[in-house]
Write a protein that holds these residues in place. Structure first.
Motif, mmCIF file in Angstrom:
data_model
loop_
_atom_site.group_PDB
_atom_site.id
_atom_site.type_symbol
_atom_site.label_atom_id
_atom_site.label_comp_id
_atom_site.label_asym_id
_atom_site.label_seq_id
_atom_site.Cartn_x
_atom_site.Cartn_y
_atom_site.Cartn_z
ATOM 1 N N PHE A 1 35.953 42.136 52.136
ATOM 2 C CA PHE A 1 36.513 40.650 51.778
ATOM 3 C C PHE A 1 37.021 40.611 50.330
ATOM 4 O O PHE A 1 37.850 39.937 50.079
ATOM 5 C CB PHE A 1 35.076 40.061 52.100
ATOM 6 N N ILE A 2 36.362 41.009 49.504
ATOM 7 C CA ILE A 2 36.598 40.684 47.905
ATOM 8 C C ILE A 2 37.806 41.411 47.743
ATOM 9 O O ILE A 2 38.800 40.653 47.014
ATOM 10 C CB ILE A 2 35.578 41.437 47.048
ATOM 11 N N ALA A 3 38.190 42.795 48.202
ATOM 12 C CA ALA A 3 39.549 43.017 48.019
ATOM 13 C C ALA A 3 40.758 42.371 48.667
ATOM 14 O O ALA A 3 41.727 42.128 47.982
ATOM 15 C CB ALA A 3 39.473 44.771 48.575
ATOM 16 N N SER A 4 40.190 41.938 49.957
ATOM 17 C CA SER A 4 41.322 40.836 50.484
ATOM 18 C C SER A 4 41.494 39.758 49.739
ATOM 19 O O SER A 4 42.713 39.206 49.545
ATOM 20 C CB SER A 4 40.915 40.751 52.057
ATOM 21 N N PHE A 5 40.387 39.244 49.258
ATOM 22 C CA PHE A 5 40.607 37.983 48.617
ATOM 23 C C PHE A 5 41.360 38.037 47.451
ATOM 24 O O PHE A 5 42.476 37.235 47.061
ATOM 25 C CB PHE A 5 39.368 37.380 48.114
ATOM 26 N N ILE A 6 41.231 39.076 46.339
ATOM 27 C CA ILE A 6 41.987 39.452 45.376
ATOM 28 C C ILE A 6 43.479 39.867 45.595
ATOM 29 O O ILE A 6 44.312 39.385 44.888
ATOM 30 C CB ILE A 6 41.198 40.663 44.508
ATOM 31 N N SER A 7 43.734 40.527 46.457
ATOM 32 C CA SER A 7 45.056 40.803 47.041
ATOM 33 C C SER A 7 45.661 39.486 47.606
ATOM 34 O O SER A 7 47.002 39.408 46.941
ATOM 35 C CB SER A 7 44.903 41.662 47.988
ATOM 36 N N VAL A 8 45.299 38.664 48.256
ATOM 37 C CA VAL A 8 45.829 37.378 48.687
ATOM 38 C C VAL A 8 46.092 36.557 47.729
ATOM 39 O O VAL A 8 47.061 35.914 47.649
ATOM 40 C CB VAL A 8 44.957 36.739 49.847
ATOM 41 N N GLN B 1 46.572 37.259 44.435
ATOM 42 C CA GLN B 1 47.544 37.816 43.701
ATOM 43 C C GLN B 1 49.084 37.428 44.502
ATOM 44 O O GLN B 1 50.046 37.274 43.703
ATOM 45 C CB GLN B 1 47.434 39.271 43.339
ATOM 46 N N TYR B 2 49.290 37.656 45.553
ATOM 47 C CA TYR B 2 50.238 37.520 46.372
ATOM 48 C C TYR B 2 50.522 36.028 46.301
ATOM 49 O O TYR B 2 51.950 35.592 46.049
ATOM 50 C CB TYR B 2 49.965 37.964 47.896
ATOM 51 N N LEU B 3 49.818 35.042 46.503
ATOM 52 C CA LEU B 3 49.952 33.763 46.385
ATOM 53 C C LEU B 3 50.564 33.024 45.049
ATOM 54 O O LEU B 3 51.534 32.374 44.994
ATOM 55 C CB LEU B 3 48.838 32.787 47.032
ATOM 56 N N VAL B 4 50.097 33.653 44.169
ATOM 57 C CA VAL B 4 50.418 33.554 42.788
ATOM 58 C C VAL B 4 51.807 34.038 42.520
ATOM 59 O O VAL B 4 52.605 33.170 41.892
ATOM 60 C CB VAL B 4 49.547 34.163 41.720
ATOM 61 N N LYS B 5 52.480 35.182 43.030
ATOM 62 C CA LYS B 5 53.631 35.333 42.812
ATOM 63 C C LYS B 5 54.513 34.636 43.490
ATOM 64 O O LYS B 5 55.772 34.456 43.041
ATOM 65 C CB LYS B 5 53.803 37.143 43.492
ATOM 66 N N ILE B 6 54.279 34.086 44.746
ATOM 67 C CA ILE B 6 55.292 33.256 45.531
ATOM 68 C C ILE B 6 55.240 31.832 45.385
ATOM 69 O O ILE B 6 56.034 31.000 45.928
ATOM 70 C CB ILE B 6 54.988 33.708 47.112
ATOM 71 N N GLU B 7 54.243 31.434 44.543
ATOM 72 C CA GLU B 7 54.089 29.993 44.432
ATOM 73 C C GLU B 7 55.100 29.482 43.381
ATOM 74 O O GLU B 7 55.580 30.185 42.526
ATOM 75 C CB GLU B 7 52.454 29.720 43.594
ATOM 76 N N PRO B 8 55.693 28.322 43.999
ATOM 77 C CA PRO B 8 56.693 27.675 43.190
ATOM 78 C C PRO B 8 56.438 27.359 41.903
ATOM 79 O O PRO B 8 55.224 26.759 41.766
ATOM 80 C CB PRO B 8 57.382 26.743 43.984
ATOM 81 N N LYS B 9 57.156 27.453 40.821
ATOM 82 C CA LYS B 9 56.847 26.720 39.442
ATOM 83 C C LYS B 9 57.661 25.416 39.273
ATOM 84 O O LYS B 9 58.402 25.067 39.499
ATOM 85 C CB LYS B 9 57.060 27.960 38.468
#
Length: 75
Positions: free
Chosen positions: A58-65, A67-75
């Protein structure tokens, strides 16, 4: 889900190895007349193993998601 599956696989592998080693070690210890047993995990230890592996998954999935959401989040 993956963490729980990993915990179950780890338990099955551990159980199989303990069964395999019990017979081999038992016959060897019989030659030396030594009382030696390899014990399988009890139900509490199995629950801890599966619980910890599920938590780590669960922790690994949370960190992975995250990080992915931070990359695709519009600025």
């Amino acid at each position: 889900m993956v963490g729980c599956l990993g915990g179950v696989i780890a338990w099955l592998l551990t159980f199989g190895l303990v069964q395999w080693l019990q017979s081999s070690a038992g016959s060897l210890m019989g030659l030396y007349k030594v009382d030696f047993q390899i014990l399988a995990m009890n139900i509490e230890e199995v629950a801890i193993l599966i619980g910890v592996s599920t938590f780590l998954g669960f922790i690994a999935s949370f960190i992975s998601v995250k990080q992915y959401l931070v990359k695709i989040e519009p600025k």
